[in-house]
Design a protein around this motif. Structure first.
Motif, PDB file in Angstrom:
ATOM      1  N   VAL A   4      38.347 -25.889 -40.478  1.00 53.36           N
ATOM      2  CA  VAL A   4      38.133 -25.227 -39.190  1.00 53.36           C
ATOM      3  C   VAL A   4      36.632 -25.252 -38.924  1.00 53.36           C
ATOM      4  CG1 VAL A   4      38.344 -23.080 -37.904  1.00 53.36           C
ATOM      5  CG2 VAL A   4      40.154 -23.759 -39.498  1.00 53.36           C
ATOM      6  N   ASP A   5      36.247 -25.889 -37.838  1.00 54.33           N
ATOM      7  CA  ASP A   5      34.841 -26.089 -37.502  1.00 54.33           C
ATOM      8  C   ASP A   5      34.086 -24.765 -37.422  1.00 54.33           C
ATOM      9  OD1 ASP A   5      32.505 -27.342 -36.836  1.00 54.33           O
ATOM     10  OD2 ASP A   5      33.256 -28.231 -34.986  1.00 54.33           O
ATOM     11  N   CYS A   6      32.892 -24.756 -37.989  1.00 52.07           N
ATOM     12  CA  CYS A   6      32.072 -23.550 -38.027  1.00 52.07           C
ATOM     13  C   CYS A   6      30.654 -23.846 -37.547  1.00 52.07           C
ATOM     14  CB  CYS A   6      32.049 -23.028 -39.466  1.00 52.07           C
ATOM     15  SG  CYS A   6      31.270 -21.430 -39.703  1.00 52.07           S
ATOM     16  N   GLY A   7      30.405 -25.069 -37.158  1.00 51.10           N
ATOM     17  CA  GLY A   7      29.048 -25.457 -36.795  1.00 51.10           C
ATOM     18  C   GLY A   7      28.974 -26.023 -35.402  1.00 51.10           C
ATOM     19  N   TYR A   8      28.050 -26.921 -35.243  1.00 52.76           N
ATOM     20  CA  TYR A   8      27.802 -27.589 -33.980  1.00 52.76           C
ATOM     21  C   TYR A   8      27.223 -28.959 -34.316  1.00 52.76           C
ATOM     22  CZ  TYR A   8      23.447 -25.304 -35.276  1.00 52.76           C
ATOM     23  OH  TYR A   8      22.365 -24.847 -35.985  1.00 52.76           O
ATOM     24  N   PRO A   9      27.174 -29.880 -33.367  1.00 47.54           N
ATOM     25  CA  PRO A   9      26.657 -31.213 -33.670  1.00 47.54           C
ATOM     26  C   PRO A   9      25.257 -31.154 -34.294  1.00 47.54           C
ATOM     27  CG  PRO A   9      27.666 -31.207 -31.507  1.00 47.54           C
ATOM     28  CD  PRO A   9      27.617 -29.766 -31.976  1.00 47.54           C
ATOM     29  N   THR A  54      22.420 -28.538 -39.786  1.00 46.10           N
ATOM     30  CA  THR A  54      21.924 -28.865 -41.125  1.00 46.10           C
ATOM     31  C   THR A  54      22.696 -28.048 -42.155  1.00 46.10           C
ATOM     32  OG1 THR A  54      20.250 -27.118 -41.168  1.00 46.10           O
ATOM     33  CG2 THR A  54      19.605 -29.252 -40.193  1.00 46.10           C
ATOM     34  N   PRO A  55      22.670 -28.471 -43.411  1.00 46.37           N
ATOM     35  CA  PRO A  55      23.337 -27.675 -44.448  1.00 46.37           C
ATOM     36  C   PRO A  55      22.811 -26.238 -44.492  1.00 46.37           C
ATOM     37  CG  PRO A  55      22.766 -29.823 -45.326  1.00 46.37           C
ATOM     38  CD  PRO A  55      22.140 -29.720 -43.959  1.00 46.37           C
ATOM     39  N   GLU A  56      21.511 -26.067 -44.331  1.00 44.34           N
ATOM     40  CA  GLU A  56      20.923 -24.722 -44.364  1.00 44.34           C
ATOM     41  C   GLU A  56      21.418 -23.868 -43.209  1.00 44.34           C
ATOM     42  OE1 GLU A  56      19.115 -27.597 -44.530  1.00 44.34           O
ATOM     43  OE2 GLU A  56      18.668 -27.553 -46.677  1.00 44.34           O
ATOM     44  N   GLN A  57      21.472 -24.446 -42.005  1.00 43.64           N
ATOM     45  CA  GLN A  57      21.964 -23.700 -40.843  1.00 43.64           C
ATOM     46  C   GLN A  57      23.428 -23.336 -41.017  1.00 43.64           C
ATOM     47  OE1 GLN A  57      20.904 -26.785 -38.086  1.00 43.64           O
ATOM     48  NE2 GLN A  57      19.097 -25.683 -37.335  1.00 43.64           N
TER      49      GLN A  57
END
Length: 80
Positions: free
Chosen positions: A40-45, A48-51
């Motif tokens: 389930v997507d939790c990020g954005y395009p 970074t791994p840290e973000q």
């Protein structure tokens, strides 16, 4: 000379550990062991791994065309 060599070795080890452990900061590897098709997507395009980790999510860029930043498995609570 020996002190300088030890300092260099310590710096290299610190960089190696920081880059290899960045994937699951604050999470266990089991929480991030989710099949690619169930992520389930939790990020954005271009996250970074840290973000991603700062959002409390897992990051794994080894599989193309699936979310790289995704929600971890939640620890299940026993209910009787």
């Amino acid at each position: 000379m020996e002190a300088r060599l030890l300092w260099l070795l310590a710096a290299v080890l610190a960089l190696a550990f920081s880059s290899s452990s960045g994937e699951y900061v604050g999470l266990s590897e089991n929480q991030c062991a989710i099949p690619a098709k169930e992520r389930v997507d939790c990020g954005y395009p271009e996250v970074t791994p840290e973000q991603c980790n700062s959002r409390g999510c897992c990051f794994d860029s080894s599989i193309p065309e699936v979310p790289w930043c995704f929600k971890p498995l939640q620890k299940s609570e026993c209910t009787f």
